[in-house]
Structures are given as C-alpha cells and as structure tokens.
Design a protein around this motif. Structure first.
Motif, PDB file in Angstrom:
ATOM      1  N   MET A 162       0.264  -6.062  -8.045  1.00 23.25           N
ATOM      2  CA  MET A 162       1.709  -5.916  -8.246  1.00 23.25           C
ATOM      3  C   MET A 162       2.500  -6.645  -7.163  1.00 23.25           C
ATOM      4  N   ARG A 163       1.967  -6.683  -5.963  1.00 22.94           N
ATOM      5  CA  ARG A 163       2.657  -7.426  -4.900  1.00 22.94           C
ATOM      6  C   ARG A 163       2.569  -8.930  -5.144  1.00 22.94           C
ATOM      7  N   ALA A 164       1.358  -9.402  -5.415  1.00 20.51           N
ATOM      8  CA  ALA A 164       1.161 -10.845  -5.556  1.00 20.51           C
ATOM      9  C   ALA A 164       1.707 -11.384  -6.877  1.00 20.51           C
ATOM     10  N   GLY A 165       1.529 -10.608  -7.948  1.00 22.94           N
ATOM     11  CA  GLY A 165       1.890 -11.111  -9.270  1.00 22.94           C
ATOM     12  C   GLY A 165       3.322 -10.863  -9.675  1.00 22.94           C
ATOM     13  N   PHE A 166       3.918  -9.799  -9.162  1.00 23.13           N
ATOM     14  CA  PHE A 166       5.259  -9.423  -9.605  1.00 23.13           C
ATOM     15  C   PHE A 166       6.284  -9.389  -8.479  1.00 23.13           C
ATOM     16  N   GLY A 167       5.835  -9.707  -7.261  1.00 22.96           N
ATOM     17  CA  GLY A 167       6.783  -9.780  -6.147  1.00 22.96           C
ATOM     18  C   GLY A 167       7.261  -8.434  -5.648  1.00 22.96           C
ATOM     19  N   TRP A 168       6.527  -7.371  -5.943  1.00 20.44           N
ATOM     20  CA  TRP A 168       6.883  -6.058  -5.407  1.00 20.44           C
ATOM     21  C   TRP A 168       6.527  -6.026  -3.925  1.00 20.44           C
ATOM     22  N   GLU A 169       7.401  -5.453  -3.123  1.00 20.41           N
ATOM     23  CA  GLU A 169       7.095  -5.322  -1.700  1.00 20.41           C
ATOM     24  C   GLU A 169       6.014  -4.271  -1.475  1.00 20.41           C
ATOM     25  N   ASN A 170       5.992  -3.254  -2.311  1.00 18.20           N
ATOM     26  CA  ASN A 170       4.987  -2.188  -2.208  1.00 18.20           C
ATOM     27  C   ASN A 170       4.399  -1.917  -3.586  1.00 18.20           C
TER      28      ASN A 170
END
Length: 563
Positions: A162-170
């Motif tokens: 989710m961080r790498a693929g969707f740019g979520w910080e957490n």
C-alpha cells in the motif's frame, strides 16, 4: 471526501475522486467489476465493489476523468474568462462550483504533524468526518484481516504494497496499530463487518525489539518475527526511546552507534528556528568532545523547508534589526560550524530541502541524498536572498572553477540564475547539474529507508581514515566588471516585463553579493567578508514593504507572491 481522504491521513493529495479522474473511470469500473466477480469467499466484501449507478452513467456518458476533460471534476471558464474547477453533483449529475468544506474534527488535528498520530483523534470526531473515518477504517481493517493469508502470510508485505503501490504514508496494519487493535476490531463491527479470527490473538501487529528493529506478528507461528532487510535500515522512531541523548522542542540527538550521532530536526515542517540551531550547535559540541562523527538527518516527509519565516516577519515588522541581525549571524555561524568542525559532518537531505535546508546541505563535508530530493535556494520568492551562507557558497564554488583563459562571467551567471529564479532541482541527480551537490564527494541513494545507515557509514569511514579539520577558504570575486553585466541583464528583463521592479531590486542586490560588492577589480576575499555582505543585504531587503508582503503571502497561502 477528497479533503478527508488526502494528505490529512497520509495519502496522495489527489485523495479519492481526483485519483479516480486521473486513473480513469473506465479503469475504475473494470477493476472494481473484476474484483467483485473474482470473489468467492463470504468475506470478500463483494458488495463494496458493486458500482453505484452514477459511475456507470458517467462511463456511458464518456465522463472518464482527465482523459476526457471531465469526470468527477471539470475545468470550466467563468464569466471573467478565468478557469475554475467544478465538481459533479451526484444528485443532479450537473457540474457546479463547490464551496469550501470545513470539519471540526480536522481542526483538532492541525497541530499533529504526523498523519499516523492523527487517526486516534479522527475516529473520535462527532461530525460527519468522524463518522466517515470510523466506517471506512472499520471496513478497511476487516478487509485486510481477511486478506491474510489470501494476499500474503505476512502483514508487513500488505503494508509495503500500500505504501509503494498507492502512495500511502502508512499501511493499513500500521494504522490499525495506531488506533489500537481492540478499537479497530470494534470499529469493524460497528461498520457491519467481522475481522478474521486470527486477529483475536494479536496484541499489536508491530513491535520494536531490543536492537531497534521492527518485528511483526506472524500469523503462522503466533509469535513475532523479524522483517527481512531491517539490518539495512536505521529507523529513528524505533531508537528514539533508548538512544536519545538530548532533545528540545524542535530537535533531538540520537546515538547511532559506532561513535556516530545523529541530529534530527523535528520542528513543524522541519523549519529552522532558534531551537533547531541551538540543537545543531549542541550536537556538534557533543560530537567534537565524545564521538567520531555527526549525521544530520530525519525521516519526516521533508528534510527542511528552510528558515522560520514567521519569526523573520515578526522581527522585520517590529523593526527589531539588532535581533534579526543576530539571528542571521547565528544561522551563518552554525552553517560554518557544519563546514569547519573538527569531526566529519554528513547531511542526509530528502523530500523538500529548501532555503536554509539547502544551505545546510551545501556546507556538509559529504552529502548522502535521497534520489527524490527537491532542493534549491528559493529565498527570492519571499523577497530576500539566501542569508545563511548560500550566496557565499555559490560564489565560493564558482570561484574554484575559474581558469585563466575562461569566460568567468558565464560561470557566475549560471549561479546567479539558479538563485535569482529560485530554481529547485527536481531530483538529487539534477542537483549535481545545478552545482548544489558535488560529483567528487556527494552520493545519492535510491532507497530512502537506507539513507541514515548509509550516512552513518560514510561518517564512520571518514573518521576512520583520519579526518582533518578543514581551514577557511579564500574566494576570488570579480567586482565591478561582472556587476555591470548583471545590471544590464536585469534592466533588459524589467524592460521586457519578465520581472517586476522588486524582482530587479532583489536580483541586483544578489549580484552585488556574488561579485563581492563594488570592487574596482577582481579580488580575493574571505568567506566571512561575503557572509557579512550577504547578511547586510538580507537585512536591507527585510526593510522593503514588498518583501514583507511576500513573506506574509507565503505564510498565509503557501506559494510565492510576484509583486
């Protein structure tokens, strides 16, 4: 919805509906339908992926988002011919200018810098925002719990995705930990979902072991396991409890081991005010007395956005010139200590590294920069010149490149244009081309997670090889000959209406510092001579009404005013 699901919770600014526009509504429909049709288990949340009628109508109308110039948002011209962003009213299916949204729940998080720390407050909101967070996070927690082991056996892999693929910080399990496993389970139940049975054995999804490494709850063993690759990271959050040597309201010093300490900027937006400079000088003192080297690095969203503008504005409005002069001199002295301390100093910039953050980077013995670093001297945008040694440093670096048969003015012009235009390198590699990073000493790391450890290794290596304290350098400045060239250029820019009169004033004063003042011929001067000239010019510009307007506008709107 977009205000609530964007940067406030550590996700991209495009948030939900704007992201759908960028990706395309046709893509959204294909993906949602594909996920819904492939669901075979009772807990596959198929109903979540059933598209509402308005999306199908938008696809039928070819309102696919950016690719068709209209989707959930549409850019239109108003009566005055200016562009406006209109949003789709989902009841009428007509586009209309949307008013600003305001939520009391968001107001409660204004002073919480890290998104991960906001979730506990957000789910307690009594308004519609709080309701949205409770329902959406409850559904999220239930959903990801059932994706173990379908997607992955390990929770950290889902968070990484989710961080790498969707740019979520957490990632979702990190967020679940932030609100509490039991609380997250309750939110899921309130939203109409049940979490997977394995979660009942979990106290927390992540912990920190004695070595300062993150470990995760392993569903298969029922115990905590190491996250592979952690040995390549130093995570400051993990070592803060046991390794902090000193801290104040804006900074901290941590022991990284092997004789190297780290100075971490922790002020709002990592701005450089008095408390940060006090911490920096304390860190250098401590490193010189008891350690082998110093790293200046943090793991916030940005390295530093520069000096504390609010403090400068307040002093200038009150015409407290003596205190402002002392504050600038203290900043300059601190940067020179970074350069001329008796121990190696390695700076690790990343993200936005602007103004004073860039000046700190340029005074390091070595730089270990993240590839994604947006770095530059942007002070002209707020009506001043770089006053913490940045102007001096460009003059010094340019003078090293002067050769006997060289057209020296051309080299100086490049430095002048970088500063006068407030140019920002869009990557660490571009910073080499601009002369902010230097090929012979500075390095770039692609994985930001390894940056602090890499900087520590560089500092340790320099110390082990026998670091020698540098001596202050001399600078060859060009004087009146080069100054005339700059004056002609700014006159032409003003005449052609490319710049304003105030832009010209700033540029002329910048040129005066870069050439060493009104000297009759090329002269060799000290760094301190240029720092004094730089500081005097900074103060002069702070006395200009239009400079104060620029600073105030930047503080209020977050973007430069070209008055």
């Amino acid at each position: 919805i977009d205000k609530l699901t964007g940067s406030v919770i550590g996700r991209p600014k495009s948030a939900t509906f704007r992201t759908a526009d960028v990706v395309g509504l046709d893509t959204l429909a294909h993906v949602a339908n594909g996920v819904r049709e492939s669901g075979v288990e009772a807990n596959d949340f198929n109903n979540v992926f059933s598209l509402p009628e308005y999306i199908q109508k938008m696809v039928d109308n070819n309102w696919l988002g950016s690719k068709s110039q209209q989707g959930f948002y549409k850019k239109v011209k108003n009566a005055e011919g200016k562009s406006e962003i209109h949003g789709l009213n989902l009841n009428t299916m007509e586009y209309e200018l949307q008013g600003k949204s305001s939520f009391p729940t968001l107001e409660l998080t204004k002073n919480i810098d890290k998104p991960i720390d906001r979730f506990k407050v957000l789910i307690g909101g009594k308004d519609k925002a709080g309701e949205l967070y409770r329902k959406s996070l409850g559904a999220l927690f239930a959903y990801v719990s059932h994706k173990v082991p379908e997607i992955s056996d390990e929770v950290y892999k889902i968070d990484d995705a989710m961080r790498a693929g969707f740019g979520w910080e957490n990632g979702p399990f990190e967020i679940w930990d932030a609100v509490g496993v039991q609380k997250g389970t309750e939110l899921a139940k309130e939203a109409g979902y049940e979490v997977s049975d394995w979660v009942k054995n979990v106290e927390t999804f992540y912990k920190v072991n004695d070595e300062g490494q993150s470990i995760f709850f392993d569903k298969n063993s029922g115990n905590y396991s190491n996250i592979p690759g952690q040995e390549a990271f130093i995570i400051l959050d993990n070592i803060r409890k046991n390794k902090t040597l000193w801290s104040n309201s804006g900074s901290a010093i941590q022991d990284l081991g092997d004789g190297i300490i780290n100075f971490e900027i922790r002020s709002k937006m990592n701005s450089l005010g008095g408390e940060v400079l006090d911490g920096l000088n304390r860190a250098i003192d401590l490193a010189e007395k008891e350690y082998d080297g110093l790293v200046i690095g943090n793991q916030g969203a940005n390295f530093s956005v520069g000096a504390n503008l609010a403090m400068i504005l307040m002093m200038a409005i009150e015409q407290d010139w003596d205190d402002l002069n002392m504050a600038i001199a203290y900043f300059q002295k601190s940067m020179m200590r970074v350069r001329y301390s008796s121990i190696p100093v390695v700076v690790a910039p990343h993200g936005m590294t602007l103004g004073g953050g860039c000046e700190m980077t340029m005074h390091a013995d070595k730089v270990v920069a993240a590839a994604e670093t947006y770095i530059g001297l942007v002070e002209t945008g707020v009506g001043v010149i770089p006053g913490g040694g940045g102007t001096k440093e460009f003059a010094l670096r340019t003078s090293r490149e002067f050769h006997s048969d060289d057209v020296k003015n051309n080299r100086l012009r490049d430095a002048f244009m970088n500063i006068a235009m407030g140019k920002v390198a869009t990557s660490a590699y571009e910073a080499y081309d601009m002369g902010i990073l230097e090929n012979h000493k500075d390095i770039v790391v692609v994985n930001k997670n390894t940056q602090i450890l890499e900087a520590k290794k560089v500092a340790k290596l320099m110390a082990d090889q026998g670091y020698t304290q540098p001596i202050e350098q001399k600078v060859k400045v060009l004087g009146k000959d080069a100054l005339g060239m700059f004056y002609v250029g700014t006159d032409q820019m003003l005449t052609g209406k490319f710049i304003s009169a105030h832009d010209k004033l700033i540029a002329d004063k910048l040129a005066n510092v870069l050439v060493g003042g009104n000297l009759s011929e090329p002269t060799v001067v000290t760094e301190q001579y240029l720092l004094n000239l730089e500081r005097e010019t900074f103060l002069q510009l702070c006395g200009e009404r239009k400079t104060l307007e620029r600073i105030q506008y930047m503080l209020q709107n977050g973007k430069p005013l070209r008055n």
